[in-house]
Design a protein around this motif. Sequence first.
Motif, PDB file in Angstrom:
ATOM      1  N   GLU A   1       0.845  -1.202   0.000  1.00 45.37           N
ATOM      2  CA  GLU A   1       0.000   0.000   0.000  1.00 45.37           C
ATOM      3  C   GLU A   1       0.879   1.251   0.000  1.00 45.37           C
ATOM      4  OE1 GLU A   1      -3.401  -0.245   2.734  1.00 45.37           O
ATOM      5  OE2 GLU A   1      -2.822  -2.322   3.119  1.00 45.37           O
ATOM      6  N   THR A   2       1.529   1.499  -1.150  1.00 45.54           N
ATOM      7  CA  THR A   2       2.524   2.568  -1.260  1.00 45.54           C
ATOM      8  C   THR A   2       1.921   3.955  -1.085  1.00 45.54           C
ATOM      9  OG1 THR A   2       3.804   1.190  -2.766  1.00 45.54           O
ATOM     10  CG2 THR A   2       4.323   3.538  -2.738  1.00 45.54           C
ATOM     11  N   GLU A   3       0.777   4.204  -1.650  1.00 48.12           N
ATOM     12  CA  GLU A   3       0.185   5.551  -1.604  1.00 48.12           C
ATOM     13  C   GLU A   3      -0.179   5.944  -0.173  1.00 48.12           C
ATOM     14  OE1 GLU A   3      -0.564   9.174  -3.012  1.00 48.12           O
ATOM     15  OE2 GLU A   3       0.354   7.503  -4.097  1.00 48.12           O
ATOM     16  N   LYS A   4      -0.658   4.998   0.601  1.00 50.81           N
ATOM     17  CA  LYS A   4      -0.946   5.288   2.004  1.00 50.81           C
ATOM     18  C   LYS A   4       0.345   5.611   2.760  1.00 50.81           C
ATOM     19  CE  LYS A   4      -5.204   2.589   2.573  1.00 50.81           C
ATOM     20  NZ  LYS A   4      -5.844   1.466   3.321  1.00 50.81           N
ATOM     21  N   GLY A   5       1.415   4.919   2.411  1.00 53.46           N
ATOM     22  CA  GLY A   5       2.707   5.205   3.020  1.00 53.46           C
ATOM     23  C   GLY A   5       3.190   6.607   2.714  1.00 53.46           C
ATOM     24  N   ASN A   6       2.928   7.090   1.486  1.00 56.30           N
ATOM     25  CA  ASN A   6       3.295   8.458   1.110  1.00 56.30           C
ATOM     26  C   ASN A   6       2.547   9.491   1.938  1.00 56.30           C
ATOM     27  OD1 ASN A   6       5.090   7.604  -0.877  1.00 56.30           O
ATOM     28  ND2 ASN A   6       3.534   7.624  -2.490  1.00 56.30           N
ATOM     29  N   ARG A   7       1.274   9.224   2.195  1.00 57.77           N
ATOM     30  CA  ARG A   7       0.494  10.167   2.997  1.00 57.77           C
ATOM     31  C   ARG A   7       0.981  10.189   4.445  1.00 57.77           C
ATOM     32  NH1 ARG A   7      -3.895   8.239  -0.262  1.00 57.77           N
ATOM     33  NH2 ARG A   7      -4.663   6.846   1.378  1.00 57.77           N
TER      34      ARG A   7
ATOM     35  N   PHE B   1       4.118   9.675   5.361  1.00 61.63           N
ATOM     36  CA  PHE B   1       5.364  10.445   5.331  1.00 61.63           C
ATOM     37  C   PHE B   1       5.085  11.941   5.274  1.00 61.63           C
ATOM     38  CE2 PHE B   1       8.583  12.524   2.528  1.00 61.63           C
ATOM     39  CZ  PHE B   1       9.620  12.539   3.449  1.00 61.63           C
ATOM     40  N   THR B   2       4.133  12.346   4.462  1.00 65.59           N
ATOM     41  CA  THR B   2       3.788  13.761   4.348  1.00 65.59           C
ATOM     42  C   THR B   2       3.302  14.321   5.683  1.00 65.59           C
ATOM     43  OG1 THR B   2       3.181  13.455   2.015  1.00 65.59           O
ATOM     44  CG2 THR B   2       2.337  15.427   3.111  1.00 65.59           C
TER      45      THR B   2
ATOM     46  N   VAL C   1       3.318  14.024  -0.945  1.00 62.80           N
ATOM     47  CA  VAL C   1       2.135  14.095  -1.788  1.00 62.80           C
ATOM     48  C   VAL C   1       1.329  15.325  -1.410  1.00 62.80           C
ATOM     49  CG1 VAL C   1       2.004  11.613  -2.204  1.00 62.80           C
ATOM     50  CG2 VAL C   1       0.842  12.587  -0.215  1.00 62.80           C
ATOM     51  N   CYS C   2       0.477  15.752  -2.286  1.00 62.19           N
ATOM     52  CA  CYS C   2      -0.361  16.926  -2.043  1.00 62.19           C
ATOM     53  C   CYS C   2      -1.549  16.514  -1.177  1.00 62.19           C
ATOM     54  CB  CYS C   2      -0.821  17.524  -3.372  1.00 62.19           C
ATOM     55  SG  CYS C   2      -1.719  19.083  -3.180  1.00 62.19           S
ATOM     56  N   ALA C   3      -1.378  16.570   0.122  1.00 69.06           N
ATOM     57  CA  ALA C   3      -2.429  16.161   1.050  1.00 69.06           C
ATOM     58  C   ALA C   3      -2.231  16.899   2.359  1.00 69.06           C
ATOM     59  CB  ALA C   3      -2.400  14.651   1.279  1.00 69.06           C
ATOM     60  N   LEU C   4      -3.332  17.248   3.010  1.00 71.51           N
ATOM     61  CA  LEU C   4      -3.253  17.911   4.307  1.00 71.51           C
ATOM     62  C   LEU C   4      -2.769  16.918   5.362  1.00 71.51           C
ATOM     63  CD1 LEU C   4      -6.597  19.952   4.302  1.00 71.51           C
ATOM     64  CD2 LEU C   4      -4.271  20.860   4.052  1.00 71.51           C
ATOM     65  N   PRO C   5      -1.966  17.387   6.313  1.00 72.86           N
ATOM     66  CA  PRO C   5      -1.545  16.484   7.392  1.00 72.86           C
ATOM     67  C   PRO C   5      -2.743  15.991   8.186  1.00 72.86           C
ATOM     68  CG  PRO C   5      -0.972  18.762   7.917  1.00 72.86           C
ATOM     69  CD  PRO C   5      -1.415  18.749   6.493  1.00 72.86           C
ATOM     70  N   SER C   6      -2.731  14.720   8.522  1.00 75.70           N
ATOM     71  CA  SER C   6      -3.871  14.098   9.188  1.00 75.70           C
ATOM     72  C   SER C   6      -3.590  13.912  10.679  1.00 75.70           C
ATOM     73  CB  SER C   6      -4.162  12.736   8.538  1.00 75.70           C
ATOM     74  OG  SER C   6      -5.037  11.982   9.332  1.00 75.70           O
ATOM     75  N   PHE C   7      -4.505  14.396  11.514  1.00 72.80           N
ATOM     76  CA  PHE C   7      -4.353  14.184  12.954  1.00 72.80           C
ATOM     77  C   PHE C   7      -4.568  12.714  13.314  1.00 72.80           C
ATOM     78  CE2 PHE C   7      -4.878  18.782  13.001  1.00 72.80           C
ATOM     79  CZ  PHE C   7      -3.949  19.146  13.964  1.00 72.80           C
ATOM     80  N   ARG C   8      -5.292  11.999  12.472  1.00 72.35           N
ATOM     81  CA  ARG C   8      -5.407  10.551  12.675  1.00 72.35           C
ATOM     82  C   ARG C   8      -4.045   9.892  12.500  1.00 72.35           C
ATOM     83  NH1 ARG C   8      -5.959   6.292   9.415  1.00 72.35           N
ATOM     84  NH2 ARG C   8      -6.190   7.617   7.571  1.00 72.35           N
ATOM     85  N   HIS C   9      -3.288  10.365  11.487  1.00 71.33           N
ATOM     86  CA  HIS C   9      -1.927   9.864  11.292  1.00 71.33           C
ATOM     87  C   HIS C   9      -1.044  10.216  12.494  1.00 71.33           C
ATOM     88  CE1 HIS C   9      -2.314   9.750   6.612  1.00 71.33           C
ATOM     89  NE2 HIS C   9      -2.723   8.636   7.176  1.00 71.33           N
ATOM     90  N   LEU C  10      -1.224  11.431  13.025  1.00 72.25           N
ATOM     91  CA  LEU C  10      -0.426  11.851  14.170  1.00 72.25           C
ATOM     92  C   LEU C  10      -0.676  10.933  15.365  1.00 72.25           C
ATOM     93  CD1 LEU C  10       1.505  13.841  15.554  1.00 72.25           C
ATOM     94  CD2 LEU C  10      -0.492  15.254  16.121  1.00 72.25           C
TER      95      LEU C  10
END
Length: 441
Positions: A80-86, A88-89, A218-227
Amino acid sequence: MQTASVGKTFLRYTFFSVLGMVGISCYILADTFFIARGVGRDGLTALNLALPAYSVLHGTGLMIGMGAATRFSLLQGRGETEKGNRVFTSALCFALAFGVLYLLCGLFLARPISYALGARGEVLDMTADYLGTFLKFSPAFMVNNVMLCFIRNDKNPNLAMISMLSGSFLNIALDYVFVFPCNMGMFGAALATGFAPMLGVLLSSVHFLQRKNTFRLVCALPSFRHLGDMCSLGVSSFITELSSGLVILVFNVIILRLNGDVGVAAYGVIANISLVVLSVFTGIAQGLQPVVSRYLGQGEEKNAAKAMKLALLTAAGFALSAYLFGALFANPIVNIFNRDNDAQLTQIAVHGLYLYFAGFVFAGVNIVTAVYFGGIDLPRESFAISLMRGFIFIIPAAFALSALFDMTGVWLSFPVAEILTACAAVFLLRRHRKKNRLRLS
């Protein structure tokens, strides 16, 4: 990783990770040496009082970096590479945000923070000078930690190692230049420390220039869920660093009462040497993390367990070697940092070294086990171990044992806390293995 043996894979990642972590720990050790020789006992005391703030900064960077990189490895193992990019962002954005927050603390709150850490009189000025300077480089420290963790997890541990060691060598060279020829004192030592992660970030960019990266912005807002996910997976690294700082703070308060500034200076020698040894354990754990995360992502739980056993044996072997070396050469080690040949400082530090270093074997087991649980996506177990060794056991032990045995009790509190934590860590490991017996046997 699919074709290499477990041992070769583990050794490759661990070797580079340990060298890199030793390089990072030498940021402060180099400051300790040059400040001790160039500024003297008050400078050594000021540096030790500032160390808890450095632990918070470094721990925050490791928490975001290790947590995000662990999730990245698990996602990569599942393709799941694209999720990994998000991920990292988000990690990079939050690292910068925390970096700016700490920078502002350095600009406007260096003196109040130094006072709260126990600095007084001339030592207060020195502590604020050092603290305010290196906090101004906080964004570089934070971004460097994130980049190093991702590069290591992206199958390039050698570049991560080169980046960390290069920063350390730069710090050592600039420490000498700023403290001695330039006579810049505490400010110069902190300035040298701040330049090191800037070089690290530049060298980490080689991973992208060589087109070896499998992650990107990637062009995406930082996610607090990711945090939240990063913090849960990387919390053991944060607690490990935070506990080091908190223990130093608590010990400073107790030792100031028992032996004054000379006691804090003596503890500063032990604490900084201890940081180097603990950084080796952290390096072993960080080398283990991408290995077990990738194995888990590929469904190879048995290989993950084998890598864990190798990590524990490596940590135990190094801990025993470190204790024997410290016991045999206690006086020469302490005198390296004793410019004025202060007999009281030597006596306190040598006595402390014999007792304090006894906790290393158990500390190695605890640090490796905590990161292992995070690497296999069991953050609660990881958090529990980190919390026990960092807060639950050591702080009460320090106050209770110092009240009973004065300075001897202070030194004994570290091994006592690590032994108690190791008992809990072994219990959690055995429970995990029993639960997964069919897959791991």
